[in-house]
Design a protein around this motif. Structure first.
Motif, PDB file in Angstrom:
ATOM      1  N   PHE A 119       0.677  -1.150  -0.020  1.00 53.63           N
ATOM      2  CA  PHE A 119      -0.095  -0.074   0.036  1.00 53.63           C
ATOM      3  C   PHE A 119       0.908   1.309   0.123  1.00 53.63           C
ATOM      4  N   LEU A 120       1.854   1.437   0.884  1.00 53.90           N
ATOM      5  CA  LEU A 120       2.517   2.571   0.878  1.00 53.90           C
ATOM      6  C   LEU A 120       3.519   2.664  -0.155  1.00 53.90           C
ATOM      7  N   GLY A 121       3.878   1.551  -0.952  1.00 56.42           N
ATOM      8  CA  GLY A 121       4.668   1.632  -2.339  1.00 56.42           C
ATOM      9  C   GLY A 121       3.597   2.535  -3.407  1.00 56.42           C
ATOM     10  N   CYS A 122       2.561   1.835  -3.200  1.00 53.23           N
ATOM     11  CA  CYS A 122       1.454   2.435  -4.436  1.00 53.23           C
ATOM     12  C   CYS A 122       1.534   3.705  -3.973  1.00 53.23           C
ATOM     13  N   LYS A 123       1.329   4.312  -3.104  1.00 57.06           N
ATOM     14  CA  LYS A 123       1.046   5.791  -2.551  1.00 57.06           C
ATOM     15  C   LYS A 123       2.161   6.656  -2.786  1.00 57.06           C
ATOM     16  N   ALA A 124       3.324   6.203  -2.574  1.00 61.81           N
ATOM     17  CA  ALA A 124       4.632   6.957  -2.674  1.00 61.81           C
ATOM     18  C   ALA A 124       4.895   7.210  -4.251  1.00 61.81           C
ATOM     19  N   VAL A 125       4.436   6.115  -5.005  1.00 62.98           N
ATOM     20  CA  VAL A 125       4.730   6.410  -6.482  1.00 62.98           C
ATOM     21  C   VAL A 125       3.719   7.030  -7.260  1.00 62.98           C
ATOM     22  N   ALA A 126       2.545   6.970  -6.853  1.00 59.55           N
ATOM     23  CA  ALA A 126       1.368   7.279  -7.762  1.00 59.55           C
ATOM     24  C   ALA A 126       1.437   8.951  -8.008  1.00 59.55           C
ATOM     25  N   PRO A 127       1.847   9.930  -7.257  1.00 62.21           N
ATOM     26  CA  PRO A 127       1.870  11.252  -7.628  1.00 62.21           C
ATOM     27  C   PRO A 127       2.910  11.256  -8.701  1.00 62.21           C
ATOM     28  N   ILE A 128       4.201  10.765  -8.564  1.00 60.49           N
ATOM     29  CA  ILE A 128       4.921  10.785  -9.418  1.00 60.49           C
ATOM     30  C   ILE A 128       4.589  10.404 -11.048  1.00 60.49           C
ATOM     31  N   MET A 129       3.981   9.145 -10.838  1.00 56.48           N
ATOM     32  CA  MET A 129       3.667   8.587 -12.260  1.00 56.48           C
ATOM     33  C   MET A 129       2.687   9.614 -12.651  1.00 56.48           C
ATOM     34  N   ARG A 130       1.732  10.069 -12.019  1.00 55.85           N
ATOM     35  CA  ARG A 130       0.559  10.690 -12.327  1.00 55.85           C
ATOM     36  C   ARG A 130       1.201  12.126 -13.190  1.00 55.85           C
ATOM     37  N   ARG A 131       2.214  12.731 -12.337  1.00 52.12           N
ATOM     38  CA  ARG A 131       2.791  13.805 -13.011  1.00 52.12           C
ATOM     39  C   ARG A 131       3.441  13.615 -14.207  1.00 52.12           C
ATOM     40  N   LEU A 132       3.890  12.511 -14.260  1.00 50.96           N
ATOM     41  CA  LEU A 132       4.817  11.886 -15.570  1.00 50.96           C
ATOM     42  C   LEU A 132       3.831  11.497 -16.822  1.00 50.96           C
ATOM     43  N   GLY A 133       2.505  11.464 -16.248  1.00 46.98           N
ATOM     44  CA  GLY A 133       1.796  11.064 -17.555  1.00 46.98           C
ATOM     45  C   GLY A 133       1.408   9.614 -17.557  1.00 46.98           C
ATOM     46  N   GLY A 134       1.983   8.743 -16.470  1.00 47.99           N
ATOM     47  CA  GLY A 134       1.537   7.179 -16.425  1.00 47.99           C
ATOM     48  C   GLY A 134       2.719   6.577 -15.766  1.00 47.99           C
ATOM     49  N   GLY A 135       2.550   5.300 -15.660  1.00 52.48           N
ATOM     50  CA  GLY A 135       3.183   4.482 -15.103  1.00 52.48           C
ATOM     51  C   GLY A 135       2.606   2.988 -14.904  1.00 52.48           C
ATOM     52  N   VAL A 136       3.428   1.942 -14.408  1.00 52.10           N
ATOM     53  CA  VAL A 136       2.920   0.587 -14.002  1.00 52.10           C
ATOM     54  C   VAL A 136       3.429   0.146 -12.724  1.00 52.10           C
ATOM     55  N   ILE A 137       2.560  -0.438 -11.977  1.00 53.91           N
ATOM     56  CA  ILE A 137       2.809  -0.811 -10.695  1.00 53.91           C
ATOM     57  C   ILE A 137       2.466  -2.288 -10.700  1.00 53.91           C
ATOM     58  N   VAL A 138       3.424  -3.109 -10.334  1.00 55.71           N
ATOM     59  CA  VAL A 138       3.176  -4.672 -10.202  1.00 55.71           C
ATOM     60  C   VAL A 138       3.201  -5.081  -8.751  1.00 55.71           C
TER      61      VAL A 138
END
Ligand code: NAD
Length: 251
Positions: A119-138
Motif C-alpha cells: 500500500f505504501l509503495g503504491c501511495k509513494a509512486v502514484a503522484p510521481i507517475m501521475r505527474r509523468l503522465g503514466g506508469g506501471v505498478i506490479v
C-alpha cells in the motif's frame, strides 16, 4: 522478449530471491533498476555486480513498512533518474503457523510488511507517475491469494488475498492517470524463502505433486511475466491477476 529499454524500475526486496531475478533480468534488458531492500549488504553487492557488467543499477535501503523511508527513496530516485516508470512491490515475508499458535502480533507483522508495505509503495509512486503522465505498478501475490491448501498459512493467505484486491482497488483509482496496476501470483519458486519447503521431502512431494508441471519455477520465469506487465505490450492490462504457477491452481 518484453521491451524494457530506458525504463526506470524500482524493485522492493530486490536484493534476493525473486527480486534479485527481476533486477538481473530487467537490467539485462536495458532498464535502470533501483534495488530497494532492507538488506544493505546483499543489495549493494548486487547493484555493484550489475554496474560492473555495464548495466544500470543502484541500491536504496528501504524498509517497506516505513512511509518516511519510502518518501526519501522516491526522492532519491527522482534526483538521480528524473522518473519512475514502474514499481514492483515484491518484498514480502512468509510465516507458517497454525491458527491455534498464531499470535495477533505475528499476524500483524505479516500484514504490515506484505500488505501495508505494498500500500505504501503504491501511495509513494502514484503522484510521481501521475505527474509523468503514466506508469506501471506490479504487486506480488501468490497462489496463497487464490487457494488455501496448506495448513498454517492463515496470515500469509490473508496478506496475499488482500494484495489481490488492493491491486484492483488501486487500479480503479489510478486508471484515469494512465497508471496500470496488476498483481502477479507465483506458484512455488526456488528462492531462499522456499528453501524451507525443499528441506522437507514430504512437503516438497505434496507441493510439486499439486503442480501440473511437477516442478518449481526458476525465479526468472516469474520475472518474465512481470517484464511483460511492465512493457508496453501489456498496454490494455490493469486490475488483473496474472497467475504464473505451473498449473498449481488449475485443478
Ligand atoms: P525471499 O525471502 O527470498 O526474499 C525477500 C526479499 O525481501 C529479501 O531480499 C528481503 O531482504 C526483502 N525484505 C523482507 N522484508 C523487507 C522489508 N520490510 N523491506 C524491504 N525489503 C524486505 O523471498 P522470495 O521468495 O524472493 O519472495 C519474494 C516475493 O514473492 C514475496 O512477496 C513472496 O511472498 C512472493 N512469493 C514467493 C514465492 C516462492 O515460492 N518463493 C511464491 C509466491 C509468492
Amino acid at each position: 522478449m518484453s521491451k524494457l529499454g530506458g525504463k526506470v524500475i524500482l524493485i522492493t526486496g530486490g536484493a534476493q530471491g525473486l527480486g534479485e531475478a527481476h533486477s538481473r533480468l530487467f537490467a539485462g534488458r536495458g532498464a535502470s533498476v533501483v534495488i530497494a531492500d532492507i538488506d544493505s549488504i546483499a543489495g549493494l553487492e548486487l547493484a555493484q555486480e550489475l554496474t560492473a557488467k555495464g548495466l544500470v543499477a543502484s541500491f536504496q535501503k528501504l524498509d517497506v513498512r516505513d512511509g518516511a523511508n519510502w518518501a526519501q527513496v522516491v526522492e532519491d530516485v527522482m534526483d538521480r533518474h528524473h522518473r519512475i516508470d514502474a514499481l514492483v512491490n515484491n518484498a514480502g515475508i512468509y510465516l507458517r503457523a497454525p491458527l491455534e499458535d498464531l499470535s495477533s502480533k505475528q499476524f500483524a507483522e505479516v500484514m504490515e510488511i506484505n500488505v501495508n508495505g505494498t500500500f505504501l509503495g503504491c501511495k509513494a509512486v502514484a503522484p510521481i507517475m501521475r505527474r509523468l503522465g503514466g506508469g506501471v505498478i506490479v504487486n506480488t501475490g501468490s497462489i496463497a491469494a487464490l487457494v488455501a491448501n496448506l495448513d498454517g498459512e492463515v496470515a500469509y493467505c490473508a496478506s496475499k488475498g488482500a494484495i489481490k484486491m488492493l491491486t484492483k482497488a488501486v487500479a480503479s483509482d489510478l486508471a484515469k492517470y494512465n497508471i496500470r496496476v496488476n498483481s502477479v501470483h507465483p506458484g512455488v519458486v526456488q528462492t531462499p524463502m522456499a528453501a524451507e519447503f525443499f528441506k522437507n521431502p514430504e512437503l516438497t512431494r505434496e507441493l510439486l505433486g499439486t503442480t501440473l508441471m511437477k516442478r518449481a519455477a526458476a525465479p526468472a520465469e516469474i520475472s518474465e511475466a512481470i517484464a511483460f506487465l511492465i512493457s508496453d505490450s501489456a498496454s490494455f492490462m490493469t486490475g488483473s491477476d496474472l497467475v504464473v504457477d505451473g498449473g498449481f491452481t488449475a485443478v
